[in-house]
Every structure is written in C-alpha cells, then in structure tokens.
Scaffold this motif. Structure first.
Motif, PDB file in Angstrom:
ATOM      1  N   CYS A   1       0.953  -1.107  -0.025  1.00 39.92           N
ATOM      2  CA  CYS A   1      -0.067  -0.058   0.209  1.00 39.92           C
ATOM      3  C   CYS A   1       0.709   1.295  -0.115  1.00 39.92           C
ATOM      4  N   HIS A   2       2.217   1.247   0.349  1.00 40.76           N
ATOM      5  CA  HIS A   2       2.874   2.493   0.689  1.00 40.76           C
ATOM      6  C   HIS A   2       3.718   2.658  -0.568  1.00 40.76           C
ATOM      7  N   GLN A   3       3.801   1.639  -1.457  1.00 39.60           N
ATOM      8  CA  GLN A   3       4.466   1.994  -2.694  1.00 39.60           C
ATOM      9  C   GLN A   3       3.981   3.411  -3.492  1.00 39.60           C
ATOM     10  N   SER A   4       2.658   3.211  -3.495  1.00 42.57           N
ATOM     11  CA  SER A   4       2.217   4.755  -4.302  1.00 42.57           C
ATOM     12  C   SER A   4       2.481   5.858  -3.363  1.00 42.57           C
ATOM     13  N   GLU A   5       2.487   5.791  -2.130  1.00 46.03           N
ATOM     14  CA  GLU A   5       2.931   6.939  -1.411  1.00 46.03           C
ATOM     15  C   GLU A   5       4.337   7.365  -1.573  1.00 46.03           C
TER      16      GLU A   5
ATOM     17  N   GLY B   1       0.213  12.463   5.095  1.00 44.99           N
ATOM     18  CA  GLY B   1       0.985  13.155   4.284  1.00 44.99           C
ATOM     19  C   GLY B   1       0.497  14.332   3.530  1.00 44.99           C
ATOM     20  N   HIS B   2       1.008  15.590   3.381  1.00 46.08           N
ATOM     21  CA  HIS B   2       0.130  16.619   3.012  1.00 46.08           C
ATOM     22  C   HIS B   2      -0.212  16.391   1.569  1.00 46.08           C
ATOM     23  N   ARG B   3       0.197  15.481   0.528  1.00 47.35           N
ATOM     24  CA  ARG B   3      -0.171  15.206  -0.775  1.00 47.35           C
ATOM     25  C   ARG B   3      -1.034  14.050  -0.601  1.00 47.35           C
ATOM     26  N   SER B   4      -1.449  13.389   0.431  1.00 45.36           N
ATOM     27  CA  SER B   4      -2.116  12.031   0.493  1.00 45.36           C
ATOM     28  C   SER B   4      -3.617  12.465   0.394  1.00 45.36           C
ATOM     29  N   GLU B   5      -4.281  13.225  -0.519  1.00 44.95           N
ATOM     30  CA  GLU B   5      -5.625  14.156  -0.836  1.00 44.95           C
ATOM     31  C   GLU B   5      -6.627  13.118  -0.376  1.00 44.95           C
TER      32      GLU B   5
ATOM     33  N   ALA C   1       8.710  16.072   7.977  1.00 46.04           N
ATOM     34  CA  ALA C   1       9.016  14.980   8.176  1.00 46.04           C
ATOM     35  C   ALA C   1      10.047  14.297   7.505  1.00 46.04           C
ATOM     36  N   GLY C   2      10.754  15.353   6.710  1.00 45.20           N
ATOM     37  CA  GLY C   2      11.952  14.913   6.093  1.00 45.20           C
ATOM     38  C   GLY C   2      12.023  14.883   4.717  1.00 45.20           C
ATOM     39  N   GLY C   3      12.606  15.063   3.778  1.00 45.44           N
ATOM     40  CA  GLY C   3      12.630  14.947   2.265  1.00 45.44           C
ATOM     41  C   GLY C   3      11.286  16.020   1.719  1.00 45.44           C
ATOM     42  N   ARG C   4      10.708  15.262   1.075  1.00 48.62           N
ATOM     43  CA  ARG C   4       9.631  16.254   0.498  1.00 48.62           C
ATOM     44  C   ARG C   4       8.122  16.007   1.186  1.00 48.62           C
ATOM     45  N   LEU C   5       8.209  15.121   2.365  1.00 48.60           N
ATOM     46  CA  LEU C   5       7.184  14.890   3.041  1.00 48.60           C
ATOM     47  C   LEU C   5       6.986  16.018   4.340  1.00 48.60           C
ATOM     48  N   ARG C   6       5.561  16.397   4.312  1.00 46.56           N
ATOM     49  CA  ARG C   6       5.271  17.219   5.243  1.00 46.56           C
ATOM     50  C   ARG C   6       3.881  16.495   5.777  1.00 46.56           C
TER      51      ARG C   6
END
Length: 167
Positions: free
Chosen positions: A25-29, A121-125, A144-149
């Motif tokens: 499931c987290h591959q898409s994330e 995640g901020h992009r996980s609409e 949260a590091g990298g591109r993740l907020r």
C-alpha cells in the motif's frame, strides 16, 4: 467477489500479512513523495509485531485474506494515536478505510480515549479527505524529512454513543 468484508482484532498470526499489505500500500505514497524510505516501508516485521502486542490493531478480512488494517494506542493523557491505516489497492475507494477508522475509534473510546489524533502526508489527498469526512480537523503540520510534510488531524471522542443520543 460475493463475500463481505469483516473487521476484527488482529492476532499475532496476522503480523506477516499486515506487514506485506503495508509494504504494498505504501508504494504509491513513496512514488507520490519520491521517497522510498518512508517509515512504513522500512519498518521491520519485528517492530510491527511489537506494535501488535502493545496496542489496538484491527484487520479487515475478505474471506481469509487481510485486505485492510489500522493500529492505535492510547497515551496517559487519553490521546489515541491512530496510524498504520492501509487498504489493499483493489479495495480502496469503497468505504473500507472509513469503516476501519470508525471501528478502531469505538475500541479506543472503550479503553478511555478522550481524543483521536492521526497524521497523513500533505499530498495524500484521499486520506485527508477521508479523515475530514469523519470529523477530523487539522491541528498542525510538521516537516518529516525530504519532501514529506505531515498534517496532524484530531477530533474529540463523542460524550455519548449515537444510539443513546437518539433515545
């Protein structure tokens, strides 16, 4: 399919299936954020087994197959931290994520939770929309590091069950 999905407490025997589902499931994330080092992708099976032993864990089953899961624990202040929500990609967008969150909320309220908190995640609409639809409100964000907020969402536990409110 012809079978209905049931939600129940996870057992120690479910750890490996939850672990595999979480990875799938987290591959898409990971693709969404360009980061394959997200915590659910680098968590070990031993760490997941520890979470199963220490908190509340539910699984959704379609027959014998684990197609969803959610984990949570309540701290001393009564805050229930919900995490690890995963739904098999072929089962997504059919209400199963909402059913899992609602089911874990009920269990957490029974063990003294006063508020529920989760992060996405901020992009996980889709996840953010799901949580807001369940009554969660944004209370903060953090890098949260990298591109993740991470967006932190929270809601209070209802004072009385819905059935009692209408009586």
């Amino acid at each position: 399919m012809g079978m209905s999905v049931s939600i129940s407490a996870a057992t120690a025997d479910d750890a490996e299936r939850i672990f595999q589902l979480q990875y799938l499931c987290h591959q898409s994330e990971a693709e969404l954020y360009g980061d394959y080092g997200l915590p659910p992708l680098v968590q070990t099976l031993g760490e997941l087994r520890g979470e199963l032993a220490a908190g509340q864990v539910l699984v959704a089953r379609l027959g014998e197959e684990v197609v969803g899961s959610v984990r949570a624990a309540v701290d001393d202040a009564g805050t229930a931290r919900i995490h690890g929500l995963v739904v098999h990609p072929r089962m997504q967008r059919h209400g199963l994520g909402g059913r899992l969150v609602t089911a874990i909320e009920e269990r957490l309220a029974a063990v003294g939770a006063r508020r529920y908190r989760l992060a996405a995640g901020h992009r996980s609409e889709h996840t953010l929309r799901l949580c807001r639809g369940l009554g969660y409100e944004t209370v903060g964000t953090e890098e949260a590091g990298g591109r993740l907020r991470l967006v932190t969402l929270e809601k209070a536990v209802r004072a009385e069950p819905l059935a009692a409110a209408g009586a």
